[in-house]
Enzyme design. Sequence first.
Site, PDB file in Angstrom:
ATOM      1  N   ASP A   1       8.388  28.472  12.047  1.00  0.00           N
ATOM      2  CA  ASP A   1       9.200  27.284  11.846  1.00  0.00           C
ATOM      3  C   ASP A   1      10.022  27.495  10.572  1.00  0.00           C
ATOM      4  OD1 ASP A   1       9.995  24.494  12.158  1.00  0.00           O
ATOM      5  OD2 ASP A   1       8.630  24.067  10.496  1.00  0.00           O
TER       6      ASP A   1
ATOM      7  N   ASP B   1       4.438  23.573  10.142  1.00  0.00           N
ATOM      8  CA  ASP B   1       3.913  22.534   9.247  1.00  0.00           C
ATOM      9  C   ASP B   1       3.798  21.151   9.879  1.00  0.00           C
ATOM     10  OD1 ASP B   1       6.821  22.177   9.300  1.00  0.00           O
ATOM     11  OD2 ASP B   1       6.526  20.816   7.611  1.00  0.00           O
TER      12      ASP B   1
ATOM     13  N   ASP C   1      12.206  24.494   8.499  1.00  0.00           N
ATOM     14  CA  ASP C   1      12.158  23.390   7.547  1.00  0.00           C
ATOM     15  C   ASP C   1      10.718  23.024   7.204  1.00  0.00           C
ATOM     16  OD1 ASP C   1      14.879  23.385   7.763  1.00  0.00           O
ATOM     17  OD2 ASP C   1      15.003  21.578   9.004  1.00  0.00           O
TER      18      ASP C   1
END
Length: 274
Positions: free
Chosen positions: A8, A213, A10
């Site tokens: 991922d 996240d 961001d």
Amino acid sequence: MNLLIFTDLDGTLLDHGDYSHGEAEEGLARIRSRQIPLVFTSSKTRREIERLQEVLGIRDPFIVENGAAIFFPDGYRGFRIPAGVRVPPYTIVRLGSNYVEIRRFACRLKERFHLIGFGDLSAEEIELLSGLPLEQAALAKEREFTEPFMIDDESRIPEMDRIALSDGFKITSGGRFFHLTGAQQDKGRAVRLCASVFSQNTGDGLLTIGLGDSANDLSMLKRVDIPILIPHPDGSFEDIELLNLKKAPHPGSRGWNHAVLEVLDRLEGWSTSG
């Protein structure tokens, strides 16, 4: 054993506040020196990811807009991609809906749910809401498959999701925005298909690593051999539990760097001892 890393962006490789990858340089350098494919797996658009790849000197396949499509660069390692459609300079494996269809559906819900999507906003407004620099905010508007959005009352998201599912769409939650996507797409499905292409073309064993996240990374983390969860900026973790889940000690690029180096050191130690 060949390694393949899915990440991922961001809040994971990129810091939440300023989108910096500054504290991940050592891990990125190790990945480049070992020629390990690093597949960006993000809610970001093709144009956003292309720009980041240019900055980092990476030319690997990437997965856009929460699993909507996999982009393989032309001639990548001589791979054959049976399920792909060539749209130079890529061969694309598409899993998501067309953006025109997504926007049409979003507009149907706009008044009922007070929905505001990226298609309703200028680049300047996206800059203010996201913290992205203006140039990157403009690239974030160049949607091909999904629509990030906000609504006044987030408690109505389950109601909206039921309506979306009845029309072949669904809603996922990202770091800053909700996302209206095709019902058949998710990061996990895209990761599985991408890994399958690597396996079919290399013919060797494949070990996959995934870093994320947030809740929309769960399907990706379920599909990899070594799932790694990055904490939020306040140090808390998304409520994700997997049997072999590893948790990074720091948020953003610092935690990403620590986790990647730790895993690579361990794997290289096993290889040497073997």
